[in-house]
Every structure is written in C-alpha cells, then in structure tokens.
Design an enzyme around this catalytic site. Structure first.
Site, short mmCIF file in Angstrom:
data_model
loop_
_atom_site.label_atom_id
_atom_site.label_comp_id
_atom_site.label_asym_id
_atom_site.label_seq_id
_atom_site.Cartn_x
_atom_site.Cartn_y
_atom_site.Cartn_z
N ARG A 24 0.80 -1.23 0.00
CA ARG A 24 0.00 0.00 0.00
C ARG A 24 0.83 1.27 0.00
O ARG A 24 0.54 2.21 -0.74
CB ARG A 24 -0.93 0.02 1.23
CG ARG A 24 -2.17 -0.81 1.05
CD ARG A 24 -2.64 -1.37 2.36
NE ARG A 24 -1.74 -2.45 2.76
CZ ARG A 24 -1.93 -3.73 2.44
NH1 ARG A 24 -3.01 -4.09 1.80
NH2 ARG A 24 -1.05 -4.66 2.80
N THR A 25 1.84 1.32 0.84
CA THR A 25 2.54 2.59 1.00
C THR A 25 3.25 2.98 -0.30
O THR A 25 3.10 4.09 -0.79
CB THR A 25 3.53 2.51 2.17
OG1 THR A 25 2.81 2.08 3.33
CG2 THR A 25 4.17 3.86 2.46
N LYS A 34 25.87 -4.02 -2.80
CA LYS A 34 27.32 -4.06 -3.00
C LYS A 34 28.08 -3.43 -1.85
O LYS A 34 29.29 -3.27 -1.91
CB LYS A 34 27.69 -3.32 -4.29
CG LYS A 34 27.01 -3.82 -5.54
CD LYS A 34 27.51 -3.00 -6.74
CE LYS A 34 26.65 -3.20 -7.97
NZ LYS A 34 26.89 -2.16 -8.96
N ARG A 69 11.71 3.72 2.96
CA ARG A 69 11.32 2.75 3.99
C ARG A 69 12.54 1.87 4.25
O ARG A 69 13.16 1.36 3.32
CB ARG A 69 10.16 1.89 3.51
CG ARG A 69 9.92 0.68 4.42
CD ARG A 69 8.68 -0.07 4.09
NE ARG A 69 7.49 0.65 4.49
CZ ARG A 69 6.27 0.13 4.49
NH1 ARG A 69 6.08 -1.12 4.12
NH2 ARG A 69 5.23 0.84 4.87
N HIS A 73 5.81 5.72 11.32
CA HIS A 73 5.25 5.66 9.97
C HIS A 73 4.25 6.81 9.88
O HIS A 73 3.04 6.61 9.86
CB HIS A 73 4.57 4.30 9.78
CG HIS A 73 4.18 3.96 8.38
ND1 HIS A 73 4.26 4.86 7.33
CD2 HIS A 73 3.70 2.80 7.84
CE1 HIS A 73 3.85 4.26 6.22
NE2 HIS A 73 3.51 3.01 6.51
#
Ligand code: NCD
Length: 305
Positions: free
Chosen positions: A55-56, A84, A105, A133
C-alpha cells in the site's frame, strides 16, 4: 506555513502540531474532489523501499502520477548498490540529484532521519523499523474524521503489537494533539515502549493500558487493530506463542456502538476474521482509498514551487 516548516521532509509524527494536522487533513479533502491534476508536472519522486510494501509504495506512486509527476525507485535493497555495500548516505547523495523528493522505507529506526541529514530534497519516512510511519498515521486520521467527524471526545483503542508496530507509534503521537480517550490494548509482552509512553505523558494524553479488549469494546468509537510484527521478533518461538493473541470475530461486532469503526493499516494476518469485512463498521479498505488523497496532499506540499 506547512511548506516551510516541513521543507526537510516528514520524518516523525512529532513534527506535527494540531494546526499542521488540520491543514493537511483539509488539503487531503480537497484532493478527494480533484482526482487528477498537473500540479507536479515535470517533478520526479524517488521511492526507495528496503523493506516489503504494497500500500505505502503503490499509493505514493499512484498519488504522484495523479498529480502529473513521475516516479523512479526500487522496491528491494537487493537490486540497488546497497547490496554491493554502499551506505544509505551515499545512496541518498546520489538519488537527490535524480529527484525532487525521496520516500524511504528501511528496517533501521533512524534511517529516514539520517537520510534527511544528507539530502537537499525533502525526505518522507514511509516506515523506519519499529519506530514511526507518520504518513500512515495521517491517512488514519483522515479516515477517522471522514467517517466520524471530529476527533475530540472519541474513545479510541489501539490494539495488537504496540511495542514493534510503527503505525501505532505515529498514530498515538498525532492523537496526543486532540482530546481523545485512548486505550492501549496489548499482551503484556507487546505493550507500548516506555520512551513512547513518556512522550505521550508529557503531552498529557489521556490513556489506559489494558489486555482484554472485550471489557471495553462497547465503549469504543474506534478500534485500530495491528498485525503482530513477526519480522521484529528476535525469537520466533515467542512470535508463535503470541501471534493469535487477538482475533476480532464477527460476534464481537454485536457488542459495538452503532457508529463504531474498525481500522487496520493492513496487511492483516489472522487478527480480523474475514467475515467481519462486509460490515459497514469495517473501514480498513476505505483507509487504503484515503491513502491516495493524503499522499497527494503531502507530495504537493513537499514539491510545489
Ligand atoms: C504497516 C507497516 O508497514 O508498518 N503497513 C502499512 O504501511 N500499511 C503495518 C504492518 O506492516 O503491519
């Protein structure tokens, strides 16, 4: 104004006072009315997701397209140069040259804050470990106010994993700006962390901690359920023991007020049985709808000239 105050981005719900919240809620309501605009024509949003998301990420991207902008990004740390050995700081110092705003995120609690220290463009925290959040909490408030009008005077239960759940951390902070009665409902092992409670106490938030939600269900206006955050448990046996601690069942609805609303940021695992979905008191899919106008309003504030 909002645009100035949040120039470096949205990292924490603690940045918001009541006026900021009211402002962004009203901007979101305007966005509900205008589906597509060209407000961010020519702008580029970068979405850097080092943790899973449905969703986000998709709602940020959809919101950006609906504002006439473009999106670049990745949805796994495995496909970027982080794999890397590149640092988050170097990644940010690169991506800021490619974009006008960065949504990030990450599993580390301090990731978004650190990114904002390095970036010349605004950073939006789309979930930082168990920490916060904030944009989810804003869309949660949009959902509650669209459904029930004012927040003041509401009895609101936050239930489930209050220790590791980042959405409830941000939501409780936003709610502390209003005159609400909060119930923090969790197993003892997953209670809200002391540092979070200390902050809410300083704000003089009125809250109680309880374990059995059925004792107060008939007094609640809103119950905000959350998933037990399996990925944050050090010991998976502990998770197995506690994962089905709460299950909201269809019969539970009978014990609720007429205007009761059941929210959940999703994804849900077992904590709400599927036969609850068809009730008009269940608004978790409406929440996903409100994610778009809220994120459009946020992106517009971050990037308009
Ligand atoms: C939440 C998250 O990622 O914190 N999901 C979301 O953004 N809607 C909730 C969760 O994962 O349990």
């Amino acid at each position: 104004m909002f645009h100035e105050k949040f120039r470096e981005g949205i990292i924490s719900a603690k940045q918001f006072d009541k006026d900021d919240i009211e402002y962004i809620l009203s901007k979101s309501r305007e966005m509900i009315k205008k589906k597509n605009t060209d407000l961010l024509n020519g702008k580029i949003l970068a979405t850097l997701f080092f943790e899973p998301s449905t969703r986000t990420r998709l709602s940020f991207e959809s919101a950006m397209y609906r504002l006439g902008g473009n999106v670049i990004g990745f949805h796994s740390g495995d496909v970027s140069s982080i794999k890397k050995g590149e640092s988050i700081a170097d990644t940010i110092r690169t991506v800021e040259n490619y974009s006008d705003c960065i949504v990030i995120r990450h599993s580390l609690e301090g990731a978004a804050r650190m990114a904002s220290k390095f970036a010349k463009v605004p950073i939006i925290n789309a979930g930082s470990g168990s920490g916060e959040h904030p944009t989810q909490a804003l869309l949660d408030l949009l959902t509650i106010t669209q459904e029930l009008g004012s927040l003041d005077g509401l009895n609101i239960g936050l239930m489930g994993d209050l220790k590791y759940g980042r959405t409830v951390h941000s939501l409780s902070v936003l709610l502390s700006n209003f005159n609400v009665n909060a119930y923090f409902i969790s197993p003892v092992e997953l209670q809200m962390r002391n540092r979070d409670k200390d902050f809410l106490r300083q704000r003089q938030m009125n809250y109680k901690e309880i374990t059995n939600f059925r004792k107060i269900l008939n007094t609640l206006d809103v119950l905000y359920m959350t998933r037990i955050q399996k990925e944050r448990f050090v010991d998976l046996e502990e998770y197995e023991k506690i994962k089905n601690f709460y299950i909201f069942r269809k019969e539970d609805l009978e014990d609720t007020k007429e205007n009761f609303r059941l929210l959940h940021p999703l994804p849900r695992v077992n904590e709400i049985s599927p036969d609850v979905d068809s009730s008009n008191k269940s608004v978790y899919f409406k929440q996903t709808f409100y994610g778009i106008p809220m994120r459009k309003a946020i992106l517009a504030e971050m990037m308009h000239d």
